[in-house]
Design a protein around this motif. Sequence first.
Motif, PDB file in Angstrom:
ATOM      1  N   UNK A 254       0.843  -1.205   0.000  1.00 41.00           N
ATOM      2  CA  UNK A 254       0.000   0.000   0.000  1.00 41.00           C
ATOM      3  C   UNK A 254       0.879   1.257   0.000  1.00 41.00           C
ATOM      4  N   UNK A 255       1.957   1.228   0.890  1.00 41.58           N
ATOM      5  CA  UNK A 255       2.824   2.404   0.988  1.00 41.58           C
ATOM      6  C   UNK A 255       3.579   2.666  -0.307  1.00 41.58           C
ATOM      7  N   UNK A 256       4.020   1.575  -0.995  1.00 42.67           N
ATOM      8  CA  UNK A 256       4.756   1.715  -2.252  1.00 42.67           C
ATOM      9  C   UNK A 256       3.880   2.456  -3.275  1.00 42.67           C
ATOM     10  N   UNK A 257       2.621   2.008  -3.288  1.00 41.71           N
ATOM     11  CA  UNK A 257       1.699   2.667  -4.223  1.00 41.71           C
ATOM     12  C   UNK A 257       1.459   4.118  -3.819  1.00 41.71           C
ATOM     13  N   UNK A 258       1.285   4.353  -2.537  1.00 40.28           N
ATOM     14  CA  UNK A 258       0.967   5.704  -2.028  1.00 40.28           C
ATOM     15  C   UNK A 258       2.100   6.698  -2.315  1.00 40.28           C
ATOM     16  N   UNK A 259       3.367   6.216  -2.119  1.00 42.17           N
ATOM     17  CA  UNK A 259       4.512   7.103  -2.326  1.00 42.17           C
ATOM     18  C   UNK A 259       4.558   7.585  -3.798  1.00 42.17           C
ATOM     19  N   UNK A 260       4.141   6.661  -4.657  1.00 43.38           N
ATOM     20  CA  UNK A 260       4.197   7.027  -6.082  1.00 43.38           C
ATOM     21  C   UNK A 260       2.971   7.856  -6.522  1.00 43.38           C
ATOM     22  N   UNK A 261       1.995   8.050  -5.628  1.00 40.07           N
ATOM     23  CA  UNK A 261       0.754   8.750  -6.004  1.00 40.07           C
ATOM     24  C   UNK A 261       0.888  10.268  -5.766  1.00 40.07           C
ATOM     25  N   UNK A 262       0.040  11.062  -6.477  1.00 37.66           N
ATOM     26  CA  UNK A 262       0.077  12.520  -6.293  1.00 37.66           C
ATOM     27  C   UNK A 262      -0.310  12.914  -4.865  1.00 37.66           C
ATOM     28  N   UNK A 263      -1.113  12.081  -4.212  1.00 36.51           N
ATOM     29  CA  UNK A 263      -1.529  12.409  -2.834  1.00 36.51           C
ATOM     30  C   UNK A 263      -0.304  12.569  -1.925  1.00 36.51           C
TER      31      UNK A 263
END
Lengths: 340, 312
Positions: A254-263
Amino acid sequence: MMTNDFVQIGVVAKNEIIKSVRGRKFLISTAIVFLVFLLITGLQMATNGWDDIKDIGQFMSVYFNMFPMVITLVVALLASVAIVSEFEERTALILFTRPIRRTSIFLGKILSCLIIEALLILAYYIMASIVAYVKLGTVPSDLLTSYGVSILYAFAASGIAFIISSFFKKGSVCTIISVLILVIIIPISSSMIGSDDGENWYMLDQSADTLYTCVPEYVDQYNKTAEQFKRVVDSAITILEGFTDKGLDPAKEWLTEFIQSPDYLALDDEHRESILKMFMFLNTGADGNLKVMISVLKFMSVGVLPHMDYPDVGRAALVLLAWGIVSYFVAWVRFVRREF
Amino acid sequence: MSENPIEIVNLRKEYGRFTAVNDLNLTIKKNSFTGLLGPNGAGKSTTLKILTHLINATSGEAYLNGIDVTKDPKRALQDVGTVIETPEFYPYLTPRETFRYVGELIGMNREQISAETQSILEKVKMTEWQDKRLGTFSKGMRQRIALGQALLDDPRIIILDEPTSGLDPRGMAEIREVLKNLRNDSKDLTIVMSSHILPEVQDLCDRIAFINHGTLLMDDDISAFESTSGARNVIAKVDGLPTDDMISAIDSLDYVISAERLGNDISINIGSDASLRSRLYKDLAEMDMKVYSLTEEDSLEETYLNLIKESR
């Protein structure tokens, strides 16, 4: 007229007792028995332990957990020199040249050792009984069974000390070797045999422990403590398992995806840094160490305070009797052939 | 078996390759005081230890009062008192308690023990020490107690292995005196004693058994041993140094076989006739030789040394 063998056994036993009681080793043995009692009582009184003695289970745990060791030391001091001293101190030159069978001398020595040991053990039980009466208002009848087991353990341990005494030339060496065998070698062998779910009920120390495990309340209390301990350890295992790779994988993904997101990029520096730190921690987490810690805890959960069944006192008594008889037989074979 | 109190038949004791007792045959006569002689390692102590059941024989028999000790030690040792080497006592017991212990073991009753304890302690001169613990005793005192316990119940055989070994001269003399009294006072008593001290053996024993390499070399009355060497040598000490004239004067006496200088003394061989000693003394006095001492060379020692030499 030849003197009856039984009379001679009695004469030897009587004189061995007189000789022992006047000796230094008897004094040390008596001191050990009394000091252990006074030390336990003193320590309990100085701490909260004295008030905690509310039932026989707790009483046995306080006063008798260490008692096999006390018996071992007394036996090592008194029985380990019974035979060797005749040769070392040259008293055999008087005793053995008399019209008496070596077997009678041997039996007299066993008898005297057992009588002295039984009396010293009895002294401890009497003192402990007084404490039981004061604290519990009664003297538990299980103490009698416990005393019987103690005597049988003294009988068996003395047998081993007799073997050593009949093979070696120096009394001090015999005492040291007896202590080594009874205090270190036998218990270590016993726990090695028992560690892999092996049966070790036939070992001397296991049967000796029956002197306190023969009280059902002791076993109940022990199992209660063991269950509490197991619960604490098991919950620690559950918590730690949450931190292993397996437990953390969904969070890492989840964190890997989140870090790469604009959020993530929209957050302020402070929050971004915290999330990055958490991400790094999860990726470099001490998974290897955690696994070791968990396996240690799992071992503790099962192995440190394993569940205790009510012991088979009859079987333990037979085991002790067998250890004693076999040991005395070996010692006797050597003794009757030993030359001066 | 015969009536001899001790009869040893083909007794053998091996320690690995070493044979300590080599098919020994020995008979000890009734009411004799026999000295067991032999050099160190001859097998004396081993023999006595087999007789007293301290060690087992490899083969052979050893009878005490007709009972083989190698087969039935309890019965064989029934009427035997022993002092082997220097035995030790339980240091926490007193002489009286020790005697009671031994007395009870051999089946004596309380009255007997207490009566005999008193008389034996008097014999070995230890009465005033009867209630002191043995741990404080000197070696000489302990040896007297050792001898005392051997006398309990009036045994017919006493076996002693170097009873005066390691004692000071006074201790030796005391033990000898007790043994001498024992020999003179007892009618039915056979004593065997091993010893290295020849004057002690001469003083106490009437028979000698000589052992070397575990075998009996000679067993006879002590007088036979003393005369085995044949001639008697008498040593004369004179004021000043002996002169050639003196020696030739002595040599010319008809009964003197030879006379020669021996350091500052004169050694005179007068043959085996003991009665010639007084004649020699008289003649030397008449010749005004200023002799102040006449001693006989130890013939037992000579025999002892010859036997050892021959058995090598």
